[in-house]
Design a protein around this motif. Structure first.
Motif, mmCIF file in Angstrom:
data_model
loop_
_atom_site.group_PDB
_atom_site.id
_atom_site.type_symbol
_atom_site.label_atom_id
_atom_site.label_comp_id
_atom_site.label_asym_id
_atom_site.label_seq_id
_atom_site.Cartn_x
_atom_site.Cartn_y
_atom_site.Cartn_z
ATOM 1 N N ASN A 136 0.857 -1.170 0.000
ATOM 2 C CA ASN A 136 0.000 0.000 0.000
ATOM 3 C C ASN A 136 0.902 1.232 0.000
ATOM 4 O O ASN A 136 1.667 1.455 0.941
ATOM 5 C CB ASN A 136 -0.905 -0.013 1.239
ATOM 6 C CG ASN A 136 -1.998 1.035 1.175
ATOM 7 O OD1 ASN A 136 -1.782 2.136 0.692
ATOM 8 N ND2 ASN A 136 -3.177 0.690 1.691
ATOM 9 N N ALA A 179 -2.067 -5.562 -0.604
ATOM 10 C CA ALA A 179 -3.077 -6.354 -1.310
ATOM 11 C C ALA A 179 -2.698 -7.829 -1.311
ATOM 12 O O ALA A 179 -1.518 -8.181 -1.239
ATOM 13 C CB ALA A 179 -3.239 -5.849 -2.738
ATOM 14 N N THR A 186 -3.612 -0.654 -3.903
ATOM 15 C CA THR A 186 -4.990 -0.171 -3.969
ATOM 16 C C THR A 186 -5.593 -0.282 -5.363
ATOM 17 O O THR A 186 -6.809 -0.213 -5.516
ATOM 18 C CB THR A 186 -5.073 1.284 -3.478
ATOM 19 O OG1 THR A 186 -4.073 2.074 -4.135
ATOM 20 C CG2 THR A 186 -4.856 1.354 -1.970
ATOM 21 N N GLU A 237 -6.594 -4.032 -5.053
ATOM 22 C CA GLU A 237 -7.594 -4.267 -4.010
ATOM 23 C C GLU A 237 -7.824 -2.938 -3.287
ATOM 24 O O GLU A 237 -7.026 -2.548 -2.436
ATOM 25 C CB GLU A 237 -7.081 -5.333 -3.043
ATOM 26 C CG GLU A 237 -8.077 -5.850 -2.053
ATOM 27 C CD GLU A 237 -7.506 -6.983 -1.208
ATOM 28 O OE1 GLU A 237 -8.298 -7.607 -0.481
ATOM 29 O OE2 GLU A 237 -6.284 -7.249 -1.269
ATOM 30 N N PRO A 238 -8.881 -2.207 -3.624
ATOM 31 C CA PRO A 238 -9.079 -0.851 -3.095
ATOM 32 C C PRO A 238 -9.027 -0.756 -1.579
ATOM 33 O O PRO A 238 -8.632 0.284 -1.041
ATOM 34 C CB PRO A 238 -10.460 -0.467 -3.629
ATOM 35 C CG PRO A 238 -10.600 -1.257 -4.893
ATOM 36 C CD PRO A 238 -9.921 -2.568 -4.614
ATOM 37 N N THR A 239 -9.400 -1.810 -0.866
ATOM 38 C CA THR A 239 -9.389 -1.776 0.597
ATOM 39 C C THR A 239 -8.147 -2.470 1.157
ATOM 40 O O THR A 239 -8.168 -2.969 2.291
ATOM 41 C CB THR A 239 -10.650 -2.448 1.161
ATOM 42 O OG1 THR A 239 -10.725 -3.811 0.694
ATOM 43 C CG2 THR A 239 -11.894 -1.690 0.728
ATOM 44 N N ALA A 240 -7.072 -2.489 0.414
ATOM 45 C CA ALA A 240 -5.851 -3.187 0.837
ATOM 46 C C ALA A 240 -5.368 -2.691 2.197
ATOM 47 O O ALA A 240 -5.373 -1.497 2.482
ATOM 48 C CB ALA A 240 -4.752 -2.980 -0.203
ATOM 49 N N ASP A 241 -4.932 -3.630 3.029
ATOM 50 C CA ASP A 241 -4.436 -3.313 4.361
ATOM 51 C C ASP A 241 -3.226 -2.380 4.273
ATOM 52 O O ASP A 241 -2.384 -2.525 3.372
ATOM 53 C CB ASP A 241 -4.038 -4.606 5.071
ATOM 54 C CG ASP A 241 -3.594 -4.381 6.498
ATOM 55 O OD1 ASP A 241 -4.450 -4.303 7.380
ATOM 56 O OD2 ASP A 241 -2.369 -4.276 6.717
ATOM 57 N N LEU A 242 -3.135 -1.431 5.199
ATOM 58 C CA LEU A 242 -2.043 -0.463 5.168
ATOM 59 C C LEU A 242 -0.681 -1.128 5.335
ATOM 60 O O LEU A 242 0.293 -0.735 4.694
ATOM 61 C CB LEU A 242 -2.238 0.586 6.264
ATOM 62 C CG LEU A 242 -1.205 1.725 6.297
ATOM 63 C CD1 LEU A 242 -1.293 2.570 5.041
ATOM 64 C CD2 LEU A 242 -1.414 2.586 7.539
#
Length: 324
Positions: A24, A58, A46, A49-54
């Motif tokens: 990310n 992804a 992102t 995977e738009p909501t990828a963990d910080l």
């Protein structure tokens, strides 16, 4: 920031370039490092995977899909960097994929340390599965016959070996000793290069050796235009007989990242000088005789490494400037 990155050398040589990462780019503002790369292909967490963990980025199954769908579109010769991030804490483990290391837990309690380590190993195992898909496709392609693959990691991970967890706490081997291998198909290296590379299997090698090695693989290390930049490249190509034998500064607390505690030192071949913020002074270890770094030999055993450390850093970690 005014000196070239590895991508700049490649572009100057007329190569196609790509940077694929599951990280990310909001983590540590990493986006600022890559926004002007100018590569021919780019993807980050992102976009996958738009909501990828910080922290973990992804899912690397998605990264493998993307790389395998696009890397074949690059024109030879090309330089492609594939950056993986799922084994960053808290360690991505997909419940639908194999988890051979058991019992495993996400608990960091001291009594659960062996099982928390298994959680990490399961994450590494799954990452290897995704990476193997990428390597397999490259090796089976026509371009794979001419593609050299260089693999390494940015850091290792501690599990209480010296009473610390994770990374950025120390320069002990459990945080800094990383895997590294080179796969060079027949014809990509000459006999002298292959001989030099094989001769270094058991030597002390350093990350500063990787950039010169890649430039050597690309065939540009001896180009006149590269000469003025070599002063910033303190390592040596692994395809040449020379070894990096000079003393090297080390830290797991670089200025571009925040970290828990200051830590630094120096290393020359097998001798390492280190200090951490919560310690009382310098410690010296001989990794030949003591690979787990359990026996402090005393600062004198490390020769001039203390003087070099004070010249570079000015003080002990976590101490005032007059603390030597």
């Amino acid at each position: 920031h005014t000196w070239p990155l590895i991508f700049d050398y490649a572009k100057a040589a007329g190569w196609n370039t790509a940077f694929y990462t599951s990280q990310n780019m909001m983590f540590g503002n990493a986006r600022l490092w890559v926004k002007n790369l100018g590569v021919d292909q780019f993807v980050s967490a992102t976009e996958l995977e738009p909501t990828a963990d910080l922290d973990m980025g992804a899912h690397e199954g998605l990264l493998a899909d993307y790389v395998n769908a696009n890397i074949g579109k690059l024109k030879e010769p090309y330089l492609a960097v594939i950056q993986l991030s799922n084994v960053h804490y808290p360690y991505l483990v997909d419940p639908d994929l194999p988890q051979p290391f058991q019992p495993a837990t996400t608990s960091k309690a001291p009594e659960d340390n062996p099982y928390f380590y298994n959680q990490y190993l399961n994450s590494v195992h799954q990452q290897d599965m995704h990476l193997s898909r990428i390597v397999k496709q490259i090796k089976e392609s026509d371009a794979g016959k001419r593609t050299v693959i260089v693999y390494t990691s940015d850091h290792a991970e501690a599990f209480r070996e010296h009473n610390q967890m994770g990374h950025t706490f120390s320069i002990f081997d459990e945080e800094t000793h990383v895997p590294m291998w080179i796969d060079a198909p027949p014809g990509t290296l000459n006999d002298e290069q292959r001989k030099a590379l094989k001769s270094k299997h058991a030597e002390y090698l350093f990350h500063v050796d990787i950039a010169p090695t890649i430039l050597d693989i690309m065939g540009v290390w001896d180009e006149p235009g590269v000469e003025k930049y070599k002063s910033k490249l303190v390592g040596h190509s692994l395809l040449r007989p020379e070894l990096t034998t000079q003393a090297l500064p080390m830290t797991n607390c670089a200025g571009v990242w925040s970290c828990a505690f200051e830590n630094w030192g120096y290393m020359r071949r097998n001798m390492k000088l280190e200090a951490r913020a919560w310690d009382t002074g310098w410690h010296c270890y001989d990794l030949d005789q003591d690979p787990k770094e359990k026996t402090n030999l005393g600062v004198e055993a490390c020769g001039d490494l203390k003087d070099r450390a004070l010249e570079t850093y000015g003080r002990l970690p976590g101490k005032t400037p007059d603390s030597k």
